[in-house]
Write an enzyme that holds these catalytic residues in place. Sequence first.
Site, PDB file in Angstrom:
ATOM      1  CG  MET A 233      -1.904  -1.226   1.070  1.00 58.02           C
ATOM      2  SD  MET A 233      -2.803  -1.574   2.602  1.00 58.02           S
ATOM      3  CE  MET A 233      -3.978  -0.252   2.575  1.00 58.02           C
ATOM      4  CD  GLU A 234      -1.441   5.134  -2.870  1.00 59.85           C
ATOM      5  OE1 GLU A 234      -0.931   5.673  -3.848  1.00 59.85           O
ATOM      6  OE2 GLU A 234      -2.673   4.895  -2.791  1.00 59.85           O
TER       7      GLU A 234
END
Lengths: 333, 333, 267, 267
Positions: free
Chosen positions: D56-57
């Site tokens: 997840m970023e």
Amino acid sequence: MVKKNKVIALKDIPGFVREGDRLWTGGWTVVRKPMAMVWELIRSGKKKLHLVANPGGPEFDLMAGCDCISKTETNYIGHEVFGHPYNWRRKLDEPDGEEFYHDDWTVKTGALRIVAGSMGIPFIPSKSLLGSDIINPEYDGFKELRGKDKKVPRRKVKLMDDPFWDGDTVVLLPALNPDVCLIHAQKVGEDGTVLITGGTFLDYYAALASEVTIVSAEKIVSREEIEKTAEMNKIPGMVVDAILEVPYGAHPTALHNYYDNDPWWFRDYLEASKDVQKMREWSKKWVHGPKDYREYLELLGKKRLKKLCADGQKGYNPEMKRRLDRLEEVPSE
Amino acid sequence: MVKKNKVIALKDIPGFVREGDRLWTGGWTVVRKPMAMVWELIRSGKKKLHLVANPGGPEFDLMAGCDCISKTETNYIGHEVFGHPYNWRRKLDEPDGEEFYHDDWTVKTGALRIVAGSMGIPFIPSKSLLGSDIINPEYDGFKELRGKDKKVPRRKVKLMDDPFWDGDTVVLLPALNPDVCLIHAQKVGEDGTVLITGGTFLDYYAALASEVTIVSAEKIVSREEIEKTAEMNKIPGMVVDAILEVPYGAHPTALHNYYDNDPWWFRDYLEASKDVQKMREWSKKWVHGPKDYREYLELLGKKRLKKLCADGQKGYNPEMKRRLDRLEEVPSE
Amino acid sequence: MKKQIVELGYSNLEMMAVAASRILENDDTVLVGTGLPLVSAILAKKTHAKEMTILMEAVAFDCDPDALPFCVADPRAVYKTVWRPTAMEVMGQFLQRGKVDVGFLGGAQVDRYGNLNSTCIGDYNRPKRRMEGSGGANDIASLAGKTVITIAHERKRFVEEVDYITSPGWRCRTPDGTGLVHRRELGLNGGPYAVVSTMGVLKFDRTSGEIYLHSYYEDLGITREQVCEATGFALDTSKASPVGPPFKEELEALRTVVDPEGIFMKY
Amino acid sequence: MKKQIVELGYSNLEMMAVAASRILENDDTVLVGTGLPLVSAILAKKTHAKEMTILMEAVAFDCDPDALPFCVADPRAVYKTVWRPTAMEVMGQFLQRGKVDVGFLGGAQVDRYGNLNSTCIGDYNRPKRRMEGSGGANDIASLAGKTVITIAHERKRFVEEVDYITSPGWRCRTPDGTGLVHRRELGLNGGPYAVVSTMGVLKFDRTSGEIYLHSYYEDLGITREQVCEATGFALDTSKASPVGPPFKEELEALRTVVDPEGIFMKY
């Protein structure tokens, strides 16, 4: 050795920020945002701020709703699953005649811009944005400012062919160097060394890229204490100009190992922010009402704050119910 | 969860490296160099390696002395205060007719090149090198290779004016993407997660920039164990292709919290490496003599290894005498 | 700290370490390489500049070692530091972003403009004597607020033209490699501030960028004439004054705290 | 895992989550944004793709959360991860370096080439409805090995031309902003692989880059004709086949493990 006393009070924050300043707020959307410092900025009546954090969260929307801002450049402004950034959105959907500019970036290009800023280089290559309207010259949100506003680069991007390897086109991105960077952390040493857990996001880069960096923390600790976490400290004191201790300084956003998001805040805020008049009432009560941050926390109430407490092992509150449409009553004393 | 068994043996190392490969060796000059893996590579008779670590230490000079290399590009090759890199120096001062190329970089530009490689971008801007002979076209050590050797960029650097801000000239540096990266660490999780303390140097970037990354460690630990140091682990398992447990795998270089530099090794090696014939005898005894690394350590002897032990608090051995011209006798059983 | 004139004997190398350390100030952030620069920086930190910030390129950030590090990556340099960066952060960020006040370098040859060679003696393409490689010298000389150079004072080292410009001085290499140009025209800030040699301290004229003798170790018997003789180009000594000898505290710190084993100082 | 056909009722949204999760494979490294993409990825990890790597970023690297994260920075996403990077590492390094196999995105409008709009409805310079901003959507669509899009199947969302190309599809914007060009001509790898809607799964013709109906939720009463009606451009349905309904294990995992509160699924 602690070289100089960096400790300030929350009420000193507005003195570090001038109109027109590019302001970086640390954290990520609804996590570890420097809410107390932003709260104090809003109370001081700051105007025309230029928000540059990647991404923004409730602090952006709140500053929009309290008319503190005239420019935003970021990849996202919002409250994630909690709901939309109604105040900020109104600036674009229903312009009121006040000067307002927004420029769109992405997570990666926003990250690379602040990394370039931290490196002291004027630009950095990137492999995304090609084929999109984000670099469509027609849709450059800052096009009227370029060449005029010194805090805005002369162009949004520049395409260039790789002269070293395969000749592919890359997109050069301008560096970002904020004027002021506000970060909330779990701990800060009295020398300014910052301990963050659960995600530093882009805050190390921003601290270095910015002209002035201020860190609030749940606790200011001794040099000896911060030495114990030498291998996991995230920002060195050299780039931290001032520090302050503000328990619950990231409320209503979540702070890893300390407290979770405050779902009641988001529910009530989102309801209020849909309407200009209701938003005024909300900010009168929650932003301008309390005489200081301690009184703000008292207004929230001990019981409510206790409900937010994170599990020290997991980093969040596993008991927290999170659907805004099914929340229990606001805990009250 | 451990997704796949990455454990290999030291004798498997040569199978990962081909002639002509650009090889990154982790660590920094005389600290945390992947000596055991390099030792095994040399024993396997590898030739024509292209060394790209920034900077190199005894592993570079040893590979030079054992005729494993045909290209080096780095900012420094040597033994710091211990002494000069005689074997490598001979390649340049007294060329023997064998193909050999060296190209000079600097700490910062070498760092930026591997960072660019880790970012998947073809180049990165830099603000040093201007005004120096390092970018003098006449003194480009790889000029004969450019445009011919695919592992060498078409040009050394490119100057460019900043199109965004003040128009200053920057130097674009080509990215570096090694074929193979060898790192020695204090601990590696069975999932490949790497724990390094006392300085990661450029090893995280190199692990990501390289096609294949192999990590030897003093100890392979369980997933549960490596979870405990989540906030200080330095390289994720995703970019680690193979792991192996090799106690004293960085000898004679220092490993923070484990062991200090072996001054006897440096004294004896430096004496031998001044002369081609003596160097052959030295490598016959120390590199080709032992049947495996365990036997190499036995040849050094327990007493000597014990003398190198680091203080767990300080990270080095505070009792160690370090002047090569006044060393006590080599400890022997 | 009360300063006492020393009554002990001392060497040129010790005077050099002391003279170099005196250039550093309490508020400075100093980036140092191994060897005499490191000895001098630590000496300053142990004497008059206790709050000075010492950075070393590999990892050691704001260090104050108990024992003299062998090299910039030595665990001795890391001990007690509270942040553990990489060379990307120290060099690619802090230095390049302009956070370093003083860069401290050694070298093999220096010319009248402060160009420094730490790469090779002779023609680069066919060297007489190849050196280890210049590490971060070029980066430091390009990007620090000012640069201090330590070098032995010999004719073969103070030369009319260095064999290779590793680190740019005031008038340095044009991009095409043919001539010399003032560093400001290349957009370079900073520049050489002082050369500390075994005979004295040299500084640079702000406008011409040319070196001159600022002071010399009279107490060690060094004269202006000796300095000129040991310099391979015409040197202006008209502004030179004697440097005071080491204070007792300085020598004691050097000998008992900074480098008691004599690893660099070779007592 | 023995798969049983479910006998319970289920919603189109649930079928969509299941269909999306089935695209993911055990060996995949998947980069997901919040919302349905995240629900689908976690569902895959809790059922058939236990060894899949979810990124997840903001920070969450190789995560396997006990509780559904609110967002990509939620401590729920970080819990038990053994490495804690920043967006620079996840996006500027791992994604840009080509280490992500599948990118998983939501959006407001999609066209026949898989161009995705998650920025605004109406003219960008005078929007009818401005959205939050597109986060890392453009980066993921530009750099992942393939992209999977989740979107509600409505005529206003499946449009002839998106109002703004946030994330490039197969034929996307020319650099001057005037026309469309094949993404390979811009040097972009990857590209849209599937669109998972509330009615079915759509894929893309390799040569033309045009979308077609791959399968539809027949068990929920969806027909080819209904899909065409809900699509704002002519859609090839000739290759479409029905998608099997959720397995019991899938629905149970979704309802009791992945999103028991119904935060995204709004049961």
